[in-house]
Design a protein around this motif. Structure first.
Motif, mmCIF file in Angstrom:
data_model
loop_
_atom_site.group_PDB
_atom_site.id
_atom_site.type_symbol
_atom_site.label_atom_id
_atom_site.label_comp_id
_atom_site.label_asym_id
_atom_site.label_seq_id
_atom_site.Cartn_x
_atom_site.Cartn_y
_atom_site.Cartn_z
ATOM 1 N N THR A 1 67.481 48.918 -6.219
ATOM 2 C CA THR A 1 68.401 50.035 -6.067
ATOM 3 C C THR A 1 69.072 50.304 -7.408
ATOM 4 N N GLN A 2 69.119 51.556 -7.794
ATOM 5 C CA GLN A 2 69.629 51.945 -9.112
ATOM 6 C C GLN A 2 71.147 51.966 -9.138
ATOM 7 N N VAL A 3 71.698 51.305 -10.132
ATOM 8 C CA VAL A 3 73.134 51.338 -10.387
ATOM 9 C C VAL A 3 73.342 51.940 -11.768
ATOM 10 N N THR A 4 74.080 53.026 -11.821
ATOM 11 C CA THR A 4 74.362 53.683 -13.085
ATOM 12 C C THR A 4 75.864 53.778 -13.278
ATOM 13 N N VAL A 5 76.342 53.236 -14.377
ATOM 14 C CA VAL A 5 77.766 53.257 -14.694
ATOM 15 C C VAL A 5 77.948 54.134 -15.925
ATOM 16 N N SER A 6 78.558 55.278 -15.731
ATOM 17 C CA SER A 6 78.710 56.232 -16.819
ATOM 18 C C SER A 6 79.899 57.143 -16.557
ATOM 19 N N SER A 7 80.540 57.579 -17.635
ATOM 20 C CA SER A 7 81.642 58.515 -17.525
ATOM 21 C C SER A 7 81.157 59.948 -17.542
ATOM 22 N N VAL B 1 78.550 55.536 -10.687
ATOM 23 C CA VAL B 1 79.990 55.297 -10.684
ATOM 24 C C VAL B 1 80.527 55.351 -12.104
ATOM 25 N N GLN B 2 81.817 55.614 -12.215
ATOM 26 C CA GLN B 2 82.470 55.608 -13.517
ATOM 27 C C GLN B 2 82.863 54.191 -13.906
ATOM 28 N N PRO B 3 83.019 53.930 -15.209
ATOM 29 C CA PRO B 3 83.477 52.600 -15.625
ATOM 30 C C PRO B 3 84.753 52.212 -14.887
#
Length: 122
Positions: free
Chosen positions: A116-122, A12-14
C-alpha cells in the motif's frame, strides 16, 4: 502459503498520521514473527517493524517512537500506526512474515503482496 493484503495507505502532509492494516489469508496464530516492510523507488526493501506472536516488538531506528506495530490474532490482522510522518517515510509498505525477535532475524518465507502506497508531502 499465507498471503497478505495491505490497505490504509494514502497521501498525508508531514506530521500527519496513517493506520495501515494487513489482512492474512489464514490464521496467524502460528506465525512466530511478522513484520512491516517498505520500499522506495530505486532502494532496497527494508524492515520497518516486527512483532512476535506474544506481542514483543522491534522497530527500525528511523521510526522508533513514531510507529506502533500490533497484531490481532483472532482477526488474522496486523496493523501499523504511523504518526509524525515525514517525507522520508514515503514508500510502498508491505506486510509479511519475518523480522527481529530476541536478537535474531527471521527471514521472510511468504510471497509479497502488492503493498500500500504511503506518500508524505506538503
Amino acid at each position: 502459503q499465507v498471503q497478505f493484503v495491505e490497505s490504509g495507505g494514502g497521501l498525508v502532509q508531514p506530521g500527519g498520521s496513517l493506520r495501515l492494516s494487513c489482512a492474512a489469508s489464514k490464521s496467524i496464530f502460528t506465525i512466530y514473527v511478522m513484520g512491516w516492510y517498505r520500499q522506495s523507488p530505486g532502494k532496497q526493501r527494508e524492515l520497518v517493524a516486527s512483532i512476535s506472536s506474544a506481542g514483543s516488538t522491534n522497530y527500525a531506528a528511523s521510526v522508533k517512537g513514531r510507529f506502533t506495530i500490533s497484531r490481532d490474532n483472532a482477526q488474522n490482522t496486523m496493523y501499523l500506526q504511523m504518526n509524525s510522518l515525514q517525507p522520508e517515510d514515503t514508500a510502498v509498505y508491505y506486510c509479511n512474515t519475518g523480522g527481529y525477535y530476541s536478537g535474531r532475524y527471521y527471514e521472510t518465507i511468504s510471497s509479497w503482496g502488492q503493498g500500500t502506497q504511503v506518500t508524505v508531502s506538503s
